[in-house]
Design an enzyme around this catalytic site. Structure first.
Site, PDB file in Angstrom:
ATOM      1  N   THR A  79     -22.593  34.285  19.875  1.00 33.50           N
ATOM      2  CA  THR A  79     -24.033  34.029  19.982  1.00 33.50           C
ATOM      3  C   THR A  79     -24.760  34.254  18.659  1.00 33.50           C
ATOM      4  O   THR A  79     -25.741  33.571  18.362  1.00 33.50           O
ATOM      5  CB  THR A  79     -24.628  34.951  21.077  1.00 33.50           C
ATOM      6  N   THR A  98     -19.922  38.478  21.750  1.00 34.49           N
ATOM      7  CA  THR A  98     -19.936  39.793  22.395  1.00 34.49           C
ATOM      8  C   THR A  98     -19.051  39.854  23.646  1.00 34.49           C
ATOM      9  O   THR A  98     -18.616  40.925  24.038  1.00 34.49           O
ATOM     10  CB  THR A  98     -21.369  40.202  22.781  1.00 34.49           C
ATOM     11  N   ASP A  99     -18.783  38.678  24.243  1.00 34.64           N
ATOM     12  CA  ASP A  99     -18.062  38.693  25.529  1.00 34.64           C
ATOM     13  C   ASP A  99     -16.714  39.397  25.445  1.00 34.64           C
ATOM     14  O   ASP A  99     -16.346  40.160  26.344  1.00 34.64           O
ATOM     15  CB  ASP A  99     -17.847  37.261  26.034  1.00 34.64           C
ATOM     16  N   SER A 156     -16.531  33.618  22.144  1.00 32.87           N
ATOM     17  CA  SER A 156     -15.428  34.591  22.082  1.00 32.87           C
ATOM     18  C   SER A 156     -14.418  34.526  23.221  1.00 32.87           C
ATOM     19  O   SER A 156     -13.274  34.968  23.031  1.00 32.87           O
ATOM     20  CB  SER A 156     -15.968  36.004  21.891  1.00 32.87           C
TER      21      SER A 156
HETATM   22  N1  ASP Z   1     -22.370  35.738  24.981  1.00 29.25           N
HETATM   23  C1  ASP Z   1     -21.475  35.648  23.961  1.00 29.25           C
HETATM   24  C2  ASP Z   1     -21.947  36.292  22.661  1.00 29.25           C
HETATM   25  O1  ASP Z   1     -22.728  37.139  22.756  1.00 29.25           O
HETATM   26  C3  ASP Z   1     -20.797  34.409  23.739  1.00 29.25           C
HETATM   27  C4  ASP Z   1     -19.506  34.776  23.093  1.00 29.25           C
HETATM   28  O2  ASP Z   1     -18.994  35.830  23.396  1.00 29.25           O
HETATM   29  O3  ASP Z   1     -19.084  34.058  22.217  1.00 29.25           O
HETATM   30  O4  ASP Z   1     -21.570  35.994  21.557  1.00 29.25           O
END
Ligand code: ASP
Length: 329
Positions: free
Chosen positions: A13, A88-89, A56
Protein backbone atom coordinates in the site's frame (compact mmCIF):
# COMPACT_ATOMS: atom_id res chain seq x y z
CA UNK A 1 29.61 12.28 7.86
CA UNK A 2 26.01 11.20 7.50
CA UNK A 3 25.30 7.47 7.84
CA UNK A 4 24.46 5.55 4.71
CA UNK A 5 21.11 3.76 4.56
CA UNK A 6 19.68 1.72 1.71
CA UNK A 7 15.98 1.44 0.95
CA UNK A 8 14.72 -1.55 -1.00
CA UNK A 9 11.11 -1.36 -2.20
CA UNK A 10 9.00 -4.50 -2.54
CA UNK A 11 5.53 -2.97 -2.97
CA UNK A 12 2.42 -2.79 -0.79
CA UNK A 13 0.00 0.00 0.00
CA UNK A 14 2.89 2.38 0.70
CA UNK A 15 3.59 2.26 -3.06
CA UNK A 16 -0.05 2.36 -4.18
CA UNK A 17 -2.19 5.20 -5.49
CA UNK A 18 -5.87 5.41 -6.30
CA UNK A 19 -7.48 4.22 -9.52
CA UNK A 20 -10.72 5.67 -10.90
CA UNK A 21 -12.78 3.47 -8.53
CA UNK A 22 -10.99 4.97 -5.52
CA UNK A 23 -9.26 1.69 -4.67
CA UNK A 24 -5.45 1.66 -4.64
CA UNK A 25 -3.08 -0.30 -6.86
CA UNK A 26 0.74 -0.56 -7.18
CA UNK A 27 2.21 2.57 -8.79
CA UNK A 28 5.30 4.00 -7.09
CA UNK A 29 8.92 2.90 -7.26
CA UNK A 30 11.58 3.30 -4.58
CA UNK A 31 12.56 6.83 -5.63
CA UNK A 32 8.92 7.95 -5.66
CA UNK A 33 8.55 6.66 -2.10
CA UNK A 34 11.48 8.72 -0.86
CA UNK A 35 10.51 11.98 -2.58
CA UNK A 36 7.78 13.05 -0.10
CA UNK A 37 9.75 12.08 3.03
CA UNK A 38 10.63 15.27 4.90
CA UNK A 39 14.02 15.82 6.54
CA UNK A 40 15.79 12.89 4.94
CA UNK A 41 18.78 14.90 3.76
CA UNK A 42 19.64 15.97 7.28
CA UNK A 43 19.39 12.42 8.59
CA UNK A 44 21.23 10.12 6.22
CA UNK A 45 22.64 9.53 2.82
CA UNK A 46 20.03 7.35 1.18
CA UNK A 47 20.32 4.98 -1.75
CA UNK A 48 17.34 3.06 -3.06
CA UNK A 49 16.39 0.21 -5.33
CA UNK A 50 13.04 -1.13 -6.56
CA UNK A 51 13.14 -4.87 -5.94
CA UNK A 52 9.50 -5.64 -6.78
CA UNK A 53 6.18 -3.84 -6.73
CA UNK A 54 3.75 -6.41 -5.47
CA UNK A 55 0.80 -6.59 -3.12
CA UNK A 56 2.30 -8.57 -0.26
CA UNK A 57 0.11 -11.70 -0.45
CA UNK A 58 1.94 -12.31 -3.76
CA UNK A 59 5.44 -12.04 -2.28
CA UNK A 60 7.31 -15.34 -2.71
CA UNK A 61 10.45 -16.78 -1.11
CA UNK A 62 12.36 -15.72 -4.24
CA UNK A 63 11.50 -12.04 -3.55
CA UNK A 64 12.54 -12.40 0.08
CA UNK A 65 15.84 -13.99 -0.93
CA UNK A 66 16.43 -11.18 -3.44
CA UNK A 67 15.81 -8.69 -0.63
CA UNK A 68 18.27 -10.62 1.57
CA UNK A 69 20.94 -10.43 -1.15
CA UNK A 70 20.25 -6.72 -1.59
CA UNK A 71 20.59 -6.12 2.16
CA UNK A 72 23.90 -8.01 2.29
CA UNK A 73 25.24 -6.13 -0.73
CA UNK A 74 24.29 -2.77 0.80
CA UNK A 75 25.71 -3.52 4.24
CA UNK A 76 28.91 -4.90 2.72
CA UNK A 77 29.10 -1.65 0.76
CA UNK A 78 28.99 0.41 3.96
CA UNK A 79 25.29 0.90 4.79
CA UNK A 80 24.59 1.37 8.49
CA UNK A 81 21.26 -0.37 7.99
CA UNK A 82 18.75 -1.40 5.37
CA UNK A 83 15.07 -0.47 5.12
CA UNK A 84 12.64 -2.59 3.14
CA UNK A 85 9.19 -1.33 2.21
CA UNK A 86 6.59 -4.09 2.00
CA UNK A 87 2.84 -4.61 1.99
CA UNK A 88 1.49 -4.85 5.49
CA UNK A 89 -0.62 -7.97 4.92
CA UNK A 90 2.29 -10.43 5.07
CA UNK A 91 5.02 -8.08 6.33
CA UNK A 92 5.45 -9.99 9.59
CA UNK A 93 6.24 -13.18 7.67
CA UNK A 94 8.87 -11.62 5.43
CA UNK A 95 10.36 -9.90 8.49
CA UNK A 96 10.67 -13.20 10.37
CA UNK A 97 11.98 -15.03 7.29
CA UNK A 98 14.77 -12.44 6.98
CA UNK A 99 15.39 -12.40 10.72
CA UNK A 100 16.11 -16.12 10.72
CA UNK A 101 18.69 -15.72 7.94
CA UNK A 102 20.29 -12.38 8.74
CA UNK A 103 23.90 -12.70 9.88
CA UNK A 104 25.03 -9.08 10.10
CA UNK A 105 25.08 -6.58 12.98
CA UNK A 106 23.45 -3.86 10.88
CA UNK A 107 19.65 -4.00 11.14
CA UNK A 108 17.10 -4.70 8.46
CA UNK A 109 14.00 -2.62 9.16
CA UNK A 110 10.70 -3.38 7.44
CA UNK A 111 8.00 -0.80 7.06
CA UNK A 112 4.87 -0.16 5.02
CA UNK A 113 1.68 1.84 5.17
CA UNK A 114 -1.95 1.30 5.95
CA UNK A 115 -3.10 4.19 3.75
CA UNK A 116 -2.33 4.62 0.06
CA UNK A 117 0.22 7.23 -0.96
CA UNK A 118 -2.34 9.77 -2.20
CA UNK A 119 -5.01 9.23 0.46
CA UNK A 120 -5.64 11.77 3.24
CA UNK A 121 -3.32 11.15 6.18
CA UNK A 122 -1.07 8.79 4.20
CA UNK A 123 1.23 7.16 6.76
CA UNK A 124 3.90 5.97 4.32
CA UNK A 125 6.30 8.95 4.51
CA UNK A 126 6.23 9.06 8.32
CA UNK A 127 6.76 5.31 8.55
CA UNK A 128 9.63 5.46 6.09
CA UNK A 129 11.29 8.28 7.98
CA UNK A 130 10.89 6.40 11.28
CA UNK A 131 12.27 3.22 9.71
CA UNK A 132 15.31 5.08 8.37
CA UNK A 133 15.91 6.74 11.75
CA UNK A 134 15.81 3.27 13.31
CA UNK A 135 18.06 1.65 10.70
CA UNK A 136 20.86 4.12 11.35
CA UNK A 137 20.61 4.12 15.14
CA UNK A 138 23.51 2.26 16.83
CA UNK A 139 21.15 1.18 19.64
CA UNK A 140 19.48 -1.42 17.43
CA UNK A 141 22.66 -2.98 16.03
CA UNK A 142 22.72 -6.73 16.54
CA UNK A 143 18.96 -6.95 16.93
CA UNK A 144 18.35 -8.59 13.57
CA UNK A 145 15.24 -7.64 11.65
CA UNK A 146 12.87 -5.07 13.06
CA UNK A 147 9.48 -3.73 12.05
CA UNK A 148 8.69 -0.04 12.36
CA UNK A 149 5.24 1.44 11.77
CA UNK A 150 3.24 4.09 13.58
CA UNK A 151 6.39 5.25 15.45
CA UNK A 152 6.77 1.90 17.23
CA UNK A 153 9.67 -0.56 16.92
CA UNK A 154 8.95 -4.28 17.04
CA UNK A 155 11.00 -7.49 17.00
CA UNK A 156 10.32 -9.56 13.88
CA UNK A 157 9.61 -12.66 15.91
CA UNK A 158 6.86 -11.06 17.98
CA UNK A 159 5.13 -8.61 15.69
CA UNK A 160 1.74 -9.24 14.07
CA UNK A 161 -0.67 -7.22 12.00
CA UNK A 162 -3.58 -7.16 14.43
CA UNK A 163 -6.06 -4.88 12.69
CA UNK A 164 -7.18 -4.81 9.08
CA UNK A 165 -7.41 -1.02 8.68
CA UNK A 166 -5.97 0.87 11.67
CA UNK A 167 -2.77 2.88 11.27
CA UNK A 168 -1.73 1.26 14.58
CA UNK A 169 -2.25 -2.23 13.12
CA UNK A 170 1.18 -3.56 14.13
CA UNK A 171 1.52 -4.85 17.67
CA UNK A 172 3.63 -7.41 19.50
CA UNK A 173 0.76 -9.12 21.34
CA UNK A 174 1.55 -10.00 24.92
CA UNK A 175 4.88 -8.14 24.82
CA UNK A 176 4.64 -4.72 23.23
CA UNK A 177 7.09 -2.75 21.13
CA UNK A 178 10.74 -2.62 22.17
CA UNK A 179 10.96 1.09 21.47
CA UNK A 180 9.40 4.17 19.95
CA UNK A 181 10.37 7.03 17.72
CA UNK A 182 9.98 10.30 19.59
CA UNK A 183 10.84 13.65 17.98
CA UNK A 184 12.48 11.70 15.17
CA UNK A 185 14.80 9.77 17.47
CA UNK A 186 14.85 6.16 18.55
CA UNK A 187 14.02 5.59 22.21
CA UNK A 188 14.78 1.97 22.96
CA UNK A 189 13.18 0.50 26.07
CA UNK A 190 14.04 -3.23 25.83
CA UNK A 191 16.54 -5.53 24.19
CA UNK A 192 15.77 -9.18 23.43
CA UNK A 193 17.09 -11.51 26.13
CA UNK A 194 18.05 -14.03 23.49
CA UNK A 195 19.34 -13.73 19.95
CA UNK A 196 19.93 -16.66 17.65
CA UNK A 197 22.53 -17.53 15.03
CA UNK A 198 21.50 -17.24 11.38
CA UNK A 199 20.10 -20.38 9.77
CA UNK A 200 21.16 -21.70 6.35
CA UNK A 201 19.57 -19.81 3.45
CA UNK A 202 17.00 -22.02 1.69
CA UNK A 203 16.55 -22.20 -2.06
CA UNK A 204 13.82 -20.13 -3.70
CA UNK A 205 11.30 -22.97 -3.60
CA UNK A 206 7.69 -22.98 -2.53
CA UNK A 207 6.81 -23.18 1.18
CA UNK A 208 4.98 -26.49 1.36
CA UNK A 209 3.70 -26.19 4.91
CA UNK A 210 -0.01 -25.61 5.40
CA UNK A 211 -1.36 -23.88 8.50
CA UNK A 212 -4.81 -24.91 9.66
CA UNK A 213 -6.90 -23.92 12.59
CA UNK A 214 -8.66 -26.50 14.71
CA UNK A 215 -12.00 -25.02 15.73
CA UNK A 216 -14.86 -26.46 17.79
CA UNK A 217 -16.06 -29.73 16.37
CA UNK A 218 -12.92 -30.43 14.29
CA UNK A 219 -12.47 -34.18 14.05
CA UNK A 220 -9.15 -34.32 12.21
CA UNK A 221 -10.38 -34.86 8.65
CA UNK A 222 -8.61 -31.77 7.30
CA UNK A 223 -5.29 -32.82 8.76
CA UNK A 224 -5.59 -36.17 6.96
CA UNK A 225 -6.63 -34.42 3.75
CA UNK A 226 -3.71 -32.03 3.80
CA UNK A 227 -1.26 -34.84 4.50
CA UNK A 228 -2.23 -36.24 1.09
CA UNK A 229 -0.66 -33.16 -0.54
CA UNK A 230 2.79 -34.30 0.73
CA UNK A 231 3.61 -31.20 2.79
CA UNK A 232 7.02 -30.79 4.44
CA UNK A 233 5.23 -30.24 7.75
CA UNK A 234 1.81 -29.30 9.06
CA UNK A 235 1.09 -26.47 11.52
CA UNK A 236 -2.10 -26.58 13.54
CA UNK A 237 -3.45 -23.56 15.35
CA UNK A 238 -4.80 -25.28 18.44
CA UNK A 239 -7.03 -23.78 21.10
CA UNK A 240 -5.79 -22.41 24.42
CA UNK A 241 -2.29 -23.51 25.37
CA UNK A 242 -2.26 -26.19 22.66
CA UNK A 243 -5.42 -28.29 22.76
CA UNK A 244 -7.13 -30.40 20.10
CA UNK A 245 -10.21 -32.61 20.10
CA UNK A 246 -9.58 -36.26 20.91
CA UNK A 247 -10.26 -37.25 17.28
CA UNK A 248 -7.92 -34.58 15.90
CA UNK A 249 -5.27 -35.68 18.37
CA UNK A 250 -5.61 -39.24 17.06
CA UNK A 251 -5.33 -37.98 13.47
CA UNK A 252 -2.19 -36.00 14.28
CA UNK A 253 -0.60 -38.94 16.07
CA UNK A 254 -1.22 -41.09 13.01
CA UNK A 255 0.41 -38.45 10.77
CA UNK A 256 3.44 -38.27 13.07
CA UNK A 257 3.70 -42.07 12.97
CA UNK A 258 3.58 -41.83 9.18
CA UNK A 259 6.62 -39.54 9.32
CA UNK A 260 5.07 -36.07 9.00
CA UNK A 261 6.28 -33.18 11.16
CA UNK A 262 3.18 -31.89 12.95
CA UNK A 263 3.53 -28.74 15.03
CA UNK A 264 1.06 -26.64 16.97
CA UNK A 265 0.67 -23.11 18.24
CA UNK A 266 -1.95 -21.31 20.24
CA UNK A 267 -4.72 -19.86 18.11
CA UNK A 268 -5.45 -17.19 20.75
CA UNK A 269 -3.18 -14.60 19.12
CA UNK A 270 -1.11 -14.02 22.23
CA UNK A 271 0.85 -16.08 24.77
CA UNK A 272 2.46 -19.47 24.25
CA UNK A 273 1.76 -23.15 24.14
CA UNK A 274 2.57 -24.90 27.42
CA UNK A 275 3.95 -28.36 28.16
CA UNK A 276 2.54 -29.67 31.41
CA UNK A 277 -0.52 -27.63 32.36
CA UNK A 278 -3.22 -30.10 31.29
CA UNK A 279 -3.34 -33.87 31.14
CA UNK A 280 -6.21 -35.40 29.12
CA UNK A 281 -6.54 -36.80 25.60
CA UNK A 282 -5.94 -33.84 23.28
CA UNK A 283 -4.24 -31.70 25.95
CA UNK A 284 -0.84 -30.17 25.24
CA UNK A 285 0.91 -32.69 27.50
CA UNK A 286 -0.77 -35.54 25.64
CA UNK A 287 -0.08 -34.03 22.20
CA UNK A 288 3.61 -33.52 22.98
CA UNK A 289 3.86 -37.12 24.20
CA UNK A 290 2.37 -38.18 20.84
CA UNK A 291 5.10 -36.30 18.95
CA UNK A 292 3.40 -33.01 18.12
CA UNK A 293 5.87 -30.15 18.34
CA UNK A 294 4.81 -27.13 20.43
CA UNK A 295 5.62 -23.75 18.84
CA UNK A 296 5.87 -21.71 22.05
CA UNK A 297 5.23 -18.02 21.45
CA UNK A 298 5.34 -18.24 17.66
CA UNK A 299 2.19 -17.68 15.62
CA UNK A 300 1.24 -20.36 13.14
CA UNK A 301 2.41 -18.31 10.18
CA UNK A 302 5.81 -17.70 11.78
CA UNK A 303 6.27 -21.30 12.88
CA UNK A 304 5.56 -22.22 9.26
CA UNK A 305 8.42 -20.00 8.10
CA UNK A 306 10.77 -21.45 10.73
CA UNK A 307 9.86 -25.03 9.76
CA UNK A 308 10.35 -24.16 6.10
CA UNK A 309 13.89 -22.97 6.75
CA UNK A 310 14.73 -25.88 9.06
CA UNK A 311 13.37 -28.55 6.70
CA UNK A 312 15.08 -26.87 3.73
CA UNK A 313 18.36 -27.10 5.65
CA UNK A 314 17.91 -30.87 5.75
CA UNK A 315 17.76 -31.06 9.55
CA UNK A 316 16.43 -34.24 11.08
CA UNK A 317 13.39 -34.41 13.34
CA UNK A 318 15.33 -34.12 16.60
CA UNK A 319 17.31 -31.10 15.38
CA UNK A 320 14.10 -29.45 14.20
CA UNK A 321 12.40 -30.05 17.54
CA UNK A 322 15.30 -28.50 19.41
CA UNK A 323 15.48 -25.43 17.10
CA UNK A 324 11.72 -24.87 17.40
CA UNK A 325 12.01 -25.20 21.15
CA UNK A 326 14.87 -22.67 21.33
CA UNK A 327 13.38 -20.16 18.95
CA UNK A 328 9.77 -20.49 20.07
CA UNK A 329 10.38 -19.78 23.75
N1 ASP B 1 -2.97 -3.88 2.61
C1 ASP B 1 -1.73 -4.18 2.14
C2 ASP B 1 -0.66 -3.15 2.51
O1 ASP B 1 -0.85 -2.52 3.46
C3 ASP B 1 -1.59 -4.64 0.80
C4 ASP B 1 -0.35 -5.48 0.79
O2 ASP B 1 -0.07 -6.09 1.80
O3 ASP B 1 0.37 -5.41 -0.18
O4 ASP B 1 0.36 -2.95 1.89
Amino acid sequence: MKPLVSVGALGGTIAMTTTETGAVTPALDAEDLLAPVPGLDALAEVTSRSLANLPSPSILPSHILAALDYAKEMVDGGAAGVVLTHGTDTLEETAYFLDLLWDREEPIVLTGAMRGANLPGADGPANLLAAIATAIDPAVRGMGTLVVLDDTIHLARLVSKTHSTAVSAFQSPGWGPIGRIVEGRVRLMYKPATTFPALPVPGPHEIQIPVIQSPLGDEGRWAYGLALTNPHALVIEASGVGHLSMRTADACEQLVTDGLLVAMVTRTGSGSTTEHSYAYPGSEEDLIARGIIPGGFLTGRKLRILLHILTSAGMDREEIISEVHRRGQ
